[in-house]
Design a protein around this motif. Structure first.
Motif, PDB file in Angstrom:
ATOM      1  N   ILE A 102       0.829  -1.209   0.000  1.00  0.00           N
ATOM      2  CA  ILE A 102       0.000   0.000   0.000  1.00  0.00           C
ATOM      3  C   ILE A 102       0.858   1.251   0.000  1.00  0.00           C
ATOM      4  CG2 ILE A 102      -1.664   1.327   1.359  1.00  0.00           C
ATOM      5  CD1 ILE A 102      -2.698  -1.507   2.313  1.00  0.00           C
ATOM      6  N   ILE A 103       1.871   1.306   0.865  1.00  0.00           N
ATOM      7  CA  ILE A 103       2.672   2.539   0.910  1.00  0.00           C
ATOM      8  C   ILE A 103       3.541   2.675  -0.341  1.00  0.00           C
ATOM      9  CG2 ILE A 103       2.619   2.659   3.429  1.00  0.00           C
ATOM     10  CD1 ILE A 103       5.534   1.677   3.453  1.00  0.00           C
ATOM     11  N   ALA A 104       4.040   1.560  -0.863  1.00  0.00           N
ATOM     12  CA  ALA A 104       4.858   1.633  -2.076  1.00  0.00           C
ATOM     13  C   ALA A 104       4.027   2.114  -3.259  1.00  0.00           C
ATOM     14  CB  ALA A 104       5.480   0.277  -2.379  1.00  0.00           C
ATOM     15  N   GLU A 105       2.799   1.607  -3.394  1.00  0.00           N
ATOM     16  CA  GLU A 105       1.945   2.033  -4.501  1.00  0.00           C
ATOM     17  C   GLU A 105       1.460   3.465  -4.303  1.00  0.00           C
ATOM     18  OE1 GLU A 105      -1.135  -0.832  -5.115  1.00  0.00           O
ATOM     19  OE2 GLU A 105       0.212  -2.223  -6.161  1.00  0.00           O
ATOM     20  N   THR A 106       1.288   3.892  -3.056  1.00  0.00           N
ATOM     21  CA  THR A 106       0.916   5.286  -2.797  1.00  0.00           C
ATOM     22  C   THR A 106       2.027   6.216  -3.256  1.00  0.00           C
ATOM     23  OG1 THR A 106      -0.460   4.673  -0.899  1.00  0.00           O
ATOM     24  CG2 THR A 106       0.299   6.961  -1.000  1.00  0.00           C
ATOM     25  N   HIS A 110       2.087   8.950  -6.710  1.00  0.00           N
ATOM     26  CA  HIS A 110       2.382  10.385  -6.571  1.00  0.00           C
ATOM     27  C   HIS A 110       3.788  10.704  -7.071  1.00  0.00           C
ATOM     28  CE1 HIS A 110      -1.351  11.357  -4.481  1.00  0.00           C
ATOM     29  NE2 HIS A 110      -1.218  10.203  -3.861  1.00  0.00           N
ATOM     30  N   ASP A 111       4.276   9.855  -7.976  1.00  0.00           N
ATOM     31  CA  ASP A 111       5.541  10.075  -8.683  1.00  0.00           C
ATOM     32  C   ASP A 111       6.765  10.096  -7.773  1.00  0.00           C
ATOM     33  OD1 ASP A 111       4.346  10.191 -11.221  1.00  0.00           O
ATOM     34  OD2 ASP A 111       3.815  12.295 -10.917  1.00  0.00           O
ATOM     35  N   GLU A 112       6.675   9.465  -6.625  1.00  0.00           N
ATOM     36  CA  GLU A 112       7.837   9.321  -5.743  1.00  0.00           C
ATOM     37  C   GLU A 112       8.470   7.953  -6.052  1.00  0.00           C
ATOM     38  OE1 GLU A 112       8.752  11.634  -3.588  1.00  0.00           O
ATOM     39  OE2 GLU A 112       7.035  12.984  -3.690  1.00  0.00           O
ATOM     40  N   LEU A 113       8.996   7.833  -7.271  1.00  0.00           N
ATOM     41  CA  LEU A 113       9.395   6.524  -7.772  1.00  0.00           C
ATOM     42  C   LEU A 113      10.585   5.935  -7.030  1.00  0.00           C
ATOM     43  CD1 LEU A 113       8.942   7.010 -11.631  1.00  0.00           C
ATOM     44  CD2 LEU A 113       7.359   6.014  -9.977  1.00  0.00           C
ATOM     45  N   GLU A 114      11.581   6.750  -6.683  1.00  0.00           N
ATOM     46  CA  GLU A 114      12.737   6.211  -5.967  1.00  0.00           C
ATOM     47  C   GLU A 114      12.323   5.669  -4.599  1.00  0.00           C
ATOM     48  OE1 GLU A 114      12.681   9.101  -7.475  1.00  0.00           O
ATOM     49  OE2 GLU A 114      14.224   8.983  -9.049  1.00  0.00           O
ATOM     50  N   ASP A 118      12.396   1.810  -3.231  1.00  0.00           N
ATOM     51  CA  ASP A 118      13.045   1.429  -1.973  1.00  0.00           C
ATOM     52  C   ASP A 118      12.097   0.634  -1.085  1.00  0.00           C
ATOM     53  OD1 ASP A 118      15.323   2.699  -2.818  1.00  0.00           O
ATOM     54  OD2 ASP A 118      15.018   4.505  -1.590  1.00  0.00           O
ATOM     55  N   CYS A 119      10.816   1.012  -1.067  1.00  0.00           N
ATOM     56  CA  CYS A 119       9.823   0.291  -0.256  1.00  0.00           C
ATOM     57  C   CYS A 119       9.633  -1.130  -0.776  1.00  0.00           C
ATOM     58  CB  CYS A 119       8.487   1.029  -0.271  1.00  0.00           C
ATOM     59  SG  CYS A 119       8.373   2.370   0.905  1.00  0.00           S
ATOM     60  N   PHE A 120       9.419  -1.256  -2.076  1.00  0.00           N
ATOM     61  CA  PHE A 120       9.239  -2.589  -2.659  1.00  0.00           C
ATOM     62  C   PHE A 120      10.462  -3.469  -2.376  1.00  0.00           C
ATOM     63  CE2 PHE A 120       6.040  -0.770  -5.781  1.00  0.00           C
ATOM     64  CZ  PHE A 120       4.995  -1.577  -5.386  1.00  0.00           C
ATOM     65  N   THR A 121      11.658  -2.892  -2.537  1.00  0.00           N
ATOM     66  CA  THR A 121      12.880  -3.671  -2.348  1.00  0.00           C
ATOM     67  C   THR A 121      13.050  -4.082  -0.888  1.00  0.00           C
ATOM     68  OG1 THR A 121      13.934  -2.539  -4.210  1.00  0.00           O
ATOM     69  CG2 THR A 121      15.389  -3.654  -2.642  1.00  0.00           C
ATOM     70  N   ALA A 122      12.816  -3.157   0.041  1.00  0.00           N
ATOM     71  CA  ALA A 122      12.946  -3.476   1.461  1.00  0.00           C
ATOM     72  C   ALA A 122      11.956  -4.573   1.867  1.00  0.00           C
ATOM     73  CB  ALA A 122      12.712  -2.215   2.299  1.00  0.00           C
ATOM     74  N   ALA A 123      10.750  -4.483   1.327  1.00  0.00           N
ATOM     75  CA  ALA A 123       9.739  -5.492   1.646  1.00  0.00           C
ATOM     76  C   ALA A 123      10.175  -6.871   1.181  1.00  0.00           C
ATOM     77  CB  ALA A 123       8.411  -5.117   1.004  1.00  0.00           C
ATOM     78  N   HIS A 147       8.881  -4.571 -10.228  1.00  0.00           N
ATOM     79  CA  HIS A 147       9.199  -4.680 -11.657  1.00  0.00           C
ATOM     80  C   HIS A 147       8.678  -3.455 -12.407  1.00  0.00           C
ATOM     81  CE1 HIS A 147       8.788  -6.041 -15.833  1.00  0.00           C
ATOM     82  NE2 HIS A 147       9.565  -7.083 -15.568  1.00  0.00           N
ATOM     83  N   ARG A 148       7.446  -3.064 -12.101  1.00  0.00           N
ATOM     84  CA  ARG A 148       6.814  -1.919 -12.784  1.00  0.00           C
ATOM     85  C   ARG A 148       7.583  -0.619 -12.506  1.00  0.00           C
ATOM     86  NH1 ARG A 148       2.251  -2.568 -10.572  1.00  0.00           N
ATOM     87  NH2 ARG A 148       2.620  -1.149  -8.826  1.00  0.00           N
ATOM     88  N   VAL A 149       7.940  -0.388 -11.251  1.00  0.00           N
ATOM     89  CA  VAL A 149       8.631   0.845 -10.891  1.00  0.00           C
ATOM     90  C   VAL A 149      10.034   0.868 -11.488  1.00  0.00           C
ATOM     91  CG1 VAL A 149       9.589   2.152  -8.944  1.00  0.00           C
ATOM     92  CG2 VAL A 149       7.260   1.240  -8.813  1.00  0.00           C
ATOM     93  N   ARG A 150      10.697  -0.273 -11.510  1.00  0.00           N
ATOM     94  CA  ARG A 150      12.037  -0.306 -12.109  1.00  0.00           C
ATOM     95  C   ARG A 150      11.986   0.003 -13.597  1.00  0.00           C
ATOM     96  NH1 ARG A 150      16.212  -2.469  -9.392  1.00  0.00           N
ATOM     97  NH2 ARG A 150      17.163  -3.447 -11.222  1.00  0.00           N
ATOM     98  N   ARG A 151      10.932  -0.432 -14.271  1.00  0.00           N
ATOM     99  CA  ARG A 151      10.781  -0.094 -15.700  1.00  0.00           C
ATOM    100  C   ARG A 151      10.575   1.406 -15.861  1.00  0.00           C
ATOM    101  NH1 ARG A 151      11.654  -1.894 -20.264  1.00  0.00           N
ATOM    102  NH2 ARG A 151       9.626  -2.288 -21.190  1.00  0.00           N
ATOM    103  N   LEU A 152       9.781   1.999 -14.958  1.00  0.00           N
ATOM    104  CA  LEU A 152       9.555   3.439 -15.031  1.00  0.00           C
ATOM    105  C   LEU A 152      10.836   4.227 -14.763  1.00  0.00           C
ATOM    106  CD1 LEU A 152       6.135   3.648 -13.149  1.00  0.00           C
ATOM    107  CD2 LEU A 152       6.510   4.048 -15.589  1.00  0.00           C
ATOM    108  N   LEU A 153      11.699   3.679 -13.919  1.00  0.00           N
ATOM    109  CA  LEU A 153      12.968   4.337 -13.613  1.00  0.00           C
ATOM    110  C   LEU A 153      14.059   4.035 -14.634  1.00  0.00           C
ATOM    111  CD1 LEU A 153      13.065   3.713  -9.744  1.00  0.00           C
ATOM    112  CD2 LEU A 153      12.860   5.940 -10.889  1.00  0.00           C
ATOM    113  N   GLY A 154      13.766   3.121 -15.555  1.00  0.00           N
ATOM    114  CA  GLY A 154      14.756   2.762 -16.574  1.00  0.00           C
ATOM    115  C   GLY A 154      15.884   1.910 -16.039  1.00  0.00           C
ATOM    116  N   LEU A 155      15.625   1.134 -14.979  1.00  0.00           N
ATOM    117  CA  LEU A 155      16.663   0.290 -14.391  1.00  0.00           C
ATOM    118  C   LEU A 155      16.725  -1.061 -15.103  1.00  0.00           C
ATOM    119  CD1 LEU A 155      15.972   1.026 -10.619  1.00  0.00           C
ATOM    120  CD2 LEU A 155      17.768   2.008 -12.073  1.00  0.00           C
TER     121      LEU A 155
END
Length: 333
Positions: A102-106, A110-114, A118-123, A147-155
């Motif tokens: 929930i917090i990672a998707e929130t 709101h475009d706080e991708l980094e 970090d939340c997804f990875t820590a979890a 996976h989705r956020v890393r694609r958005l960040l170009g990682l």
């Protein structure tokens, strides 16, 4: 029928609030579902009041409630309060996937991708040890979200992304679904590009519909041994459903494995008690000896938040109540 309009969601919230009064022992899961419907109805302040009501007590899952409250507050202009709650949840490092998701998707929305990454990875570092390929259902969405956020960040892809690809069951790959350039396809005048995007949207919509149509796990009813014998003493007519306790346990595991083999996800077990089953039968104006009530009773327990996810991790106690690990008990085979 699934609620589709704000009025439908408001009506469902009111029904859940009435149910919470009837079953005070299940207040928390029922109020959480009511709050979710209020959010969908646009009544975010009422939803926030329900979250506060839970937090002023002693909720069983305080970090989940705080995560939901944070997501709701940010949506109607209380960003600073939401951030404070999110930071508190992160610092507490919950051992459950839901608050993390929930917090990672929130943060992501709101475009706080980094920070989201970090939340997804820590979890995942906490809940899924490196090299572990047996991914619990509750953790799969964390892999997908990361996976989705890393694609958005170009990682570039890493081992976790590869695992996300392996557990993904859709017809269209995660790389394609999470392609940051997809928005360009919506403005294309190329029929082939538009058709491909329609196919991707259909795939995503199918997953969302599946989740919405099953807000709680598909469950199988388990009678602990004392309750099992008490049930058959009170209702000997159910002997055909439950010939022996050993057969009852075997049937539970076999049923869940069969459901899993056919692609059903989000499976669970609910534990019955004779007093609550008798009360349920009375509320349905029926007799406890009616076998048709058993699946209805299981569904009602799941809706009230009593489901335990299946399968349990291999090295944790088996769902049957033995002191043996699942790997060496019903998970063997």
């Amino acid at each position: 029928m699934r609620p589709d309009t704000p009025a439908d969601h408001s009506a469902e919230a009111e029904r859940l609030l009435r149910t919470a009064e009837r079953y005070p022992e299940d207040t928390e899961p029922l109020l959480l579902r009511a709050a979710a419907h209020l959010e969908l109805a646009g009544a975010r302040e009422r939803a926030s009041a329900l979250y506060d009501r839970l937090l002023t007590g002693s909720p069983e899952h305080p970090l989940l409630v705080k995560a939901l409250q944070a997501a709701n507050l940010w949506e109607y202009g209380h960003e600073a309060e939401a951030r404070t709650l999110i930071n508190g949840v992160r610092a507490a490092a919950p051992a459950d996937a839901a608050p993390w998701e929930i917090i990672a998707e929130t943060l992501e929305s709101h475009d706080e991708l980094e920070d989201s990454h970090d939340c997804f990875t820590a979890a995942l570092e906490l809940l899924l040890p490196a090299g572990e390929d047996d991914v619990p259902y509750s953790v799969q969405s964390l892999l997908t979200g990361r996976h989705r956020v890393r694609r958005l960040l170009g990682l570039p892809h890493d081992d976790r992304d590869a695992l996300a690809d392996r557990v993904h069951t859709g017809d269209i790959s995660l790389d394609e679904l999470h392609d940051p350039k997809r928005l360009w396809a919506l403005g294309s005048d190329n029929p082939a590009e538009l058709q491909a995007e329609i196919a991707r949207l259909h795939s995503e919509l199918g997953s969302y519909r599946s989740a919405l149509s099953r807000p709680f796990p598909v469950t199988v009813l388990h009678w602990p041994e004392p309750e099992f014998h008490e049930l058959l003493t009170a209702c000997p007519e159910l002997q055909t459903e439950y010939p022996t306790y050993e057969a009852h346990l075997t049937d539970i595991e076999a049923s869940l494995r069969e459901l899993a083999a056919t692609g059903t996800r989000n499976l669970g077990i609910v534990r019955g008690t004779v007093p609550s089953y008798e009360a349920f039968a009375a509320s349905e104006q029926s007799t406890p000896a009616n076998p048709a009530l058993l699946p209805q009773y299981a569904t009602t327990l799941a809706a009230r938040g009593h489901a335990t996810p299946w399968p349990p991790p291999k090295d944790t106690p088996c769902w049957c109540g033995s002191h043996t690990t699942y790997r060496d008990c019903h998970g063997d085979g």
